[in-house]
Design an enzyme around this catalytic site. Structure first.
Site, PDB file in Angstrom:
ATOM      1  N   ALA A  98       0.831  -1.204   0.000  1.00 32.25           N
ATOM      2  CA  ALA A  98       0.000   0.000   0.000  1.00 32.25           C
ATOM      3  C   ALA A  98       0.864   1.253   0.000  1.00 32.25           C
ATOM      4  O   ALA A  98       1.822   1.349   0.753  1.00 32.25           O
ATOM      5  CB  ALA A  98      -0.896  -0.009   1.226  1.00 32.25           C
ATOM      6  N   CYS A  99       0.520   2.213  -0.844  1.00 31.55           N
ATOM      7  CA  CYS A  99       1.279   3.465  -0.958  1.00 31.55           C
ATOM      8  C   CYS A  99       0.341   4.565  -1.448  1.00 31.55           C
ATOM      9  O   CYS A  99      -0.776   4.298  -1.864  1.00 31.55           O
ATOM     10  CB  CYS A  99       2.434   3.327  -1.951  1.00 31.55           C
ATOM     11  SG  CYS A  99       3.584   1.972  -1.602  1.00 31.55           S
TER      12      CYS A  99
END
Length: 543
Positions: free
Chosen positions: A2-3
């Site tokens: 996740a980013c």
């Protein structure tokens, strides 16, 4: 992984810099400690083996020095994340993005297949390596490219040759331009130049929403792609663009009206340019050159509306607040599938703006997880950008108004962005300060990474009691940061070229020392403030 990513073109930034910024978030269920590092040419591998996919191949023998933000704990790959090389090219890798079943069926991901059976015995099947992934990209690309475009081309060639086992978005920057590359299935890819006067928001979702195949196959002014993309799309029926002439005309009429309204005081030449642009788009659509990659290659799942699209909505809400983002008449809401990939901001974007949006928890809306408005349901409705699992934030700034040696500044923050501060580090150095390099498995306040983790855990528990401490810390570090850059730029301008790198490293050390002092002070303040809420606190004992 996740980013969240934001890209800012040079005419949209406050000082003419190109700015690439990305949160790298730990996977669910654990922290992944991060540290700073500089990789010297002698330390760069000549034969590379990917830990996850077991792919092995040779690298060129002429690497450049580069900065990076690798995982601190050994054993599962480098994950270099973001950095600059000696040629002042920046790279951020990667933003994990989405796909759909049609793409994954047309060009399956290249996944590692372990060996079956016993070697030498009947029925043995040897292992098959997988492709490249986030673990690998910076290490195998950044040391070998001298422009952002070269970065796109090198990574594109590697993807076509070896493939990938995941969908990713990768940013490349130099002083002139920013490029964004998205992987499509196992071997295909597209890349688009970020408009100079715009910013781009990317929340773990395939984002590019306008692509010109004719440009990608020709001059590549603003678009690049794998060579067979058009034929592959046609063979697998991936282009979802409605090409009926009346549909194209109606759509473009709407676009023209919106743009003309936005240019209400434009002169005749600007309106003529707008007419020509719309005519070119009409021609490209009808020829099959122009399509929407987000529709063709991406996803619009129910989980996107909880996890991804609200982040793009909030970032653009911050940078274009006048557009109206709330209520039943808003053009875009937090669950809209058509939030633009790029947008011209209402004013120029600063480093502080970048930090703010990448730390956001939906402040000023009913969705703020720390807010007092809304309801219990709305406050937990959407995934924040500033989340407990933020591991590191790298903001890659290339400044056009100073010498090559000190143009690249890698702003860094570790831990949950709601509670940390950005610190600038000159990238053209041979080492980074120990305070940012020394992350280990051991939790200690002597490490910038772990100090921020401790502060966040304490401050979150009493958010409103500690928020003033956090804001004062962030403002103080920011002021010290800009002062250090201004004074160091002026000082190194007078130095012989061969002394600049050492002077920049010394400036980084001074910044790190100031950072440690202020971070230690913040830790003490947050610790005391939160301790006042302990269940055994008893005021009669105070005297």
């Amino acid at each position: 992984m996740a980013c969240t990513t934001i890209l800012v073109g040079k005419l949209a930034s406050y000082d003419g810099s190109t700015i690439v910024a990305r949160n790298e978030d730990s996977p669910g269920g654990k922290f992944e400690p991060k540290r700073m590092a500089v990789v010297m040419p002698a330390d760069q591998p000549r034969t590379y083996t990917a830990t996850a996919s077991h792919l092995t191949f040779d690298l060129p023998d002429d690497p450049m020095r580069y900065s990076s933000v690798p995982d601190a704990l050994p054993g599962h790959g480098i994950w270099a994340a973001a950095g600059f090389n000696e040629a002042n090219v920046g790279m951020s890798a990667t933003e994990t993005i989405t796909s759909n079943e049609r793409v994954l069926g047309a060009d399956p991901l290249v996944e590692y297949a372990p060996a079956r059976g016993t070697e030498g015995e009947e029925g043995y099947v040897p292992a098959v390596p997988g492709g490249l992934g986030e673990e690998d990209f910076v290490t195998v690309v950044l040391p070998y490219v001298r422009t952002a475009r070269e970065g796109v081309k090198r990574l594109g060639e590697l993807l076509e040759r070896y493939g990938t086992y995941e969908m990713n978005g990768i940013a490349f920057s130099d002083a002139a331009e920013i490029w964004w590359l998205e992987t499509i299935g196992g071997h295909h890819w597209i890349a688009k130049r970020v408009p100079d006067d715009a910013y781009v928001t990317m929340p773990n979702q395939l984002g590019i929403d306008y692509f010109d195949l004719a440009d990608a196959e020709g001059d590549q002014v603003e678009h690049m792609a794998s060579a067979d993309l058009r034929a592959w799309m046609e063979a697998n029926h991936l282009n979802l663009t409605m090409l009926a002439p009346h549909v194209v005309d109606d759509t473009l009429d709407d676009i023209y009206d919106e743009l003309a309204d936005a240019l209400f005081d434009a002169d005749d030449d600007m309106l003529d340019d707008l007419d020509n642009f719309v005519d070119d788009v009409r021609e490209g659509l009808l020829a099959g050159d122009i399509f929407n990659p987000r529709e063709a290659f991406g996803s619009h799942s129910d989980s996107d509306h909880v996890y991804n699209t609200p982040r793009a909505w909030y970032m653009q809400r911050c940078l274009n607040p006048g557009d109206g983002w709330d209520g039943p008449d808003a053009a875009f809401g937090p669950e809209s599938d058509d939030i633009p990939w790029s947008r011209v901001p209402e004013r120029k974007v600063t480093i502080e703006d970048v930090k703010y949006v990448l730390s956001a928890h939906y402040q000023g809306t009913p969705y703020d997880c720390y807010g007092r408005g809304g309801t219990d349901a709305t406050r937990g409705a959407y995934r924040p950008i500033g989340i407990n699992r933020n591991g590191q934030l790298a903001v890659l700034q290339i400044r056009p108004y100073v010498a090559h040696e000190n143009a690249c500044v890698q702003w860094m923050a570790f831990g949950s962005n709601v509670f940390n501060a950005l610190v600038p580090l000159y990238a053209n150095v041979e080492r980074m300060p120990e305070y940012l390099e020394n992350t280990t498995e051991r939790v200690t306040s002597e490490s910038f990474y772990w100090a921020n983790r401790i502060i966040a855990a304490l401050a979150d528990a009493r958010f409103h009691d500690n928020s003033a401490h956090i804001e004062r810390y962030q403002e103080k570090i920011g002021g010290m940061a800009h002062r250090l850059l201004r004074e160091t730029d002026a000082a190194v301008e007078k130095l012989p070229r061969d002394e600049v790198s050492a002077a920049l490293a010394e400036a980084n050390d001074r910044m790190a020392a100031d950072l440690k002092r202020e971070t230690d002070d913040l830790l003490g303040r947050v610790l005391f403030t939160t301790s006042l809420a302990m269940k055994n606190a008893f005021a009669m004992s105070d005297n």
